[in-house]
Design an enzyme around this catalytic site. Sequence first.
Site, PDB file in Angstrom:
ATOM      1  N   ASN A   1       4.924   1.622  -0.874  1.00 21.65           N
ATOM      2  CA  ASN A   1       5.364   1.258  -2.341  1.00 21.65           C
ATOM      3  C   ASN A   1       6.104   2.345  -2.948  1.00 21.65           C
ATOM      4  O   ASN A   1       7.114   2.003  -3.566  1.00 21.65           O
ATOM      5  CB  ASN A   1       3.849   1.081  -3.224  1.00 21.65           C
ATOM      6  CG  ASN A   1       3.032   1.955  -2.840  1.00 21.65           C
ATOM      7  OD1 ASN A   1       3.223   3.088  -2.530  1.00 21.65           O
ATOM      8  ND2 ASN A   1       1.820   1.601  -3.384  1.00 21.65           N
TER       9      ASN A   1
ATOM     10  N   ALA B   1       0.741  -1.208  -0.158  1.00 20.57           N
ATOM     11  CA  ALA B   1       0.023  -0.177  -0.149  1.00 20.57           C
ATOM     12  C   ALA B   1       0.908   1.225  -0.019  1.00 20.57           C
ATOM     13  O   ALA B   1       2.160   1.106   0.217  1.00 20.57           O
ATOM     14  CB  ALA B   1      -0.846   0.023   1.313  1.00 20.57           C
ATOM     15  N   CYS B   2       0.146   2.372  -0.222  1.00 24.25           N
ATOM     16  CA  CYS B   2       0.760   3.667  -0.226  1.00 24.25           C
ATOM     17  C   CYS B   2       0.975   4.011   1.052  1.00 24.25           C
ATOM     18  O   CYS B   2       0.213   3.737   2.184  1.00 24.25           O
ATOM     19  CB  CYS B   2      -0.178   4.838  -0.746  1.00 24.25           C
ATOM     20  SG  CYS B   2      -0.264   4.745  -2.641  1.00 24.25           S
ATOM     21  N   PRO B   3       2.026   4.883   1.732  1.00 30.29           N
ATOM     22  CA  PRO B   3       3.214   5.443   0.808  1.00 30.29           C
ATOM     23  C   PRO B   3       4.524   4.181   0.499  1.00 30.29           C
ATOM     24  O   PRO B   3       5.370   4.638   0.123  1.00 30.29           O
ATOM     25  CB  PRO B   3       3.543   6.444   1.735  1.00 30.29           C
ATOM     26  CG  PRO B   3       3.548   6.093   2.926  1.00 30.29           C
ATOM     27  CD  PRO B   3       2.258   5.243   3.185  1.00 30.29           C
TER      28      PRO B   3
END
Length: 804
Positions: A745, A741-743
């Site tokens: 990645n 998931a962000c952030p």
Amino acid sequence: MVTTLPEQIIKEIEAFDREIKRLENNEIPEEKFKKFRLQQGIYGQRQKGVQMVRVKIPSGLLNAEKLRTLADLVEAYSTGKGHITTRQDFQFHFVKLSNVPTILTRLAEVGLTSREACGNTVRNVTSCHWAGSCPTELFDVTPMAETVAYHLLRNPINQDLPRKFKISFSGCKSECGLAAIHDIGFIAESREQNGTTEYGFRVYAGGGLGSSPKLAKLYSEFLPFEEVLPTCEAMLKVFDANGDRKTRSKARMKFVLEKWGMEKFKEAVAKEMAIFKEIKKVYPPLRAAANGALPMVGLEMQVPLGLQTVSHTSIPSGWIKTNVRPMSGNSKVAVQVRLPLGDITAAELRGLADVVDQFAPQALRATHQQNFVLFGVDPASLPDLYKALNNLSLAASGAETAMDVIACPGADSCQLALTSSMGVGAAISEAFEQTKTDGSDLTGLRIRISGCPNSCAQHHIAGIGLHGVAKKINGKLVPHYQFHLGGGVDADAPALGKQTIKVPAKNVPKAVMEVTRIFRENRQDGEAFNNFVKRYGANTIANQLTRFTEIPTPDVAPEYYRDYKAEGDFHLDDLGPGECAGGVIDMIENLLRTARQSLEEAHLEMSRGREDLAIDPLKNGILRACRALLIPFGVDSTDDNEILKQFQHKVVEQGILSERFEAFTQSLGQWIDFDSAVDLQAHLDLADLFLAECKDAYDQMDASMKLKKSVAIPEIPSNGAPSQTPSKSKADVFLDLSGVACPMNFVKTKLQLEDMDAGQILEVIIDDGAPKDNVPRSTEAEGHKILELSRTPDNHYKLVIEKV
């Protein structure tokens, strides 16, 4: 004007100046400065190298001195004009960052601030702009709203929330304070207790607009004055602890209530308030109305004698009808100054300051309708007042009617906006002017326009709400607006507008005029617009607008493929960068802050003599501090052993902390049954030192988001480890971040690119949704080149990046 500023304010401004210099010297990450900047009310723009300054004005209250200061600032440092917002703020654009400390100083000298006007904080506390003058209000809510605003300003509880937080106050059920769309909305209320009347508030919680609009739910039928501040703080603490910090689109408090339900939410708030009582927390008294007389029930609107005898030969009757309103309880009137689309120039600000000095002894307010209201005006002076306003080009009639269009700045300056809401707003206003009507006969109709779905102009609660979208026609992007019909707010029956048809931007004014024609020709006697929409049908209206959806081809009518105020074809290339890097900073700071809270909880349990209850918060505090410093390395584990292992390897063994923690896993990293309270206290004291060093290490993080270390750190294999075996593409390195998931990645992508040479190609697999939207933008913002972004057969996305 304040001759000597408080030391706290001086240090705050000096800190901002110092951080600007650190940014210029490449000593801190830009995204770390961004968070600091937003907290000070300084917002980035679509245009590079300039900022928007948002001035926080609780309840919109201003005076002549403050108006003149704002005039000086927009003239010296901006474009010569400012903008009133739907939160009663004042903002101005195209400001150079180097000028911000001077601006902050000038604001502070007249009692103004931009602090917490942006960012994940409590935003400006608003109130009904007729408060203190409205004949239907129960009491003047202004002093209460101000007390809450200034109590929360710079309050530690308000510095790092999961997302922004909005509070409003209304004096009556006509709901000019818009409680239904706020995180906390207070509406004046009374009740009979033992033969006496008690005053307080009906409270709503969990409202908010944006891309997922939700109306607030009733929290309390009656809340006494003395519980207002504790309730605000308790709700903030519940939100702070339980808001979604990973998914920005789900981070508002409304999603906590949606997930929990009101009863569980009430239980959590009550638990926090019980703690406040246990520690005997003291709050400032909630100020009553300035005149000391709370009850205003049953007052009739008496038209002042002076207003009845004013000569209409010198004043247009339409202006008196729409812009002049009797004040309750006295012989004065309030005059609304209509600002087209909320804009006002420096010259107009100075002129208005002179008007305040001469005609409005009770000063003025900025309204959330993007206008100003002058209070305490003698009706006999209205001819002279009108003349003075007319000389300033501020005497337009139609205040708070259909032609008084509300719009956010849109794509003219906002990096998130898709379309020029100000441009289409001006075109709609011009269309009304061509009809020779101010729209005052269109009972209950207001028009609100946002440049994107985020609803800064609150388009969901308008009779006609519009938000900007992009749509491809004839192979080219065309600016469009989504129509919302029948929205509005009152205490008994708030409603979100029904989303209907999308119309090309250049056809929107005609479509709006068609809606007004349909209303005029089909309404019943005395029927307001929203009641008409409910009876007649939003879809029925939309069906009659379909002819406005068709446009010629680009070669025949190229203007349809351009936005208002734009010279070239419509495009979205200059949208702002993604939020990935900013999310990294948020994660680190939240972990450090909650680590401190956990250790404080451990100290509290120790002081109560409950050593056994201090162990878990002690452990949690240490683990959260560890996780914070592992984020820049792309590690975000929740497994205790993995956290300790990675922290020892990546942080301790690289000399990032002092020698005191060389044997971290054999000291603080051990969870044991302590032989005595003395041993536990010693462990807790060491944990305090540990957290202080972790915080210092974060403060020293450089512009590339690297912690200072002595040697290179070899990678320990983990999820998202790179493979040197290329995929079918010509990539030099392949990185599978599906499911990440962000952030995180983006962090892993950034770290991998740092290990590659310029010109090499990195192929990354990312998920649809936020990763697909944010990782490419954030990577591009780092200066790298995006070569490809395409969907894979398994519904992920392939992102191909050239290292620059």
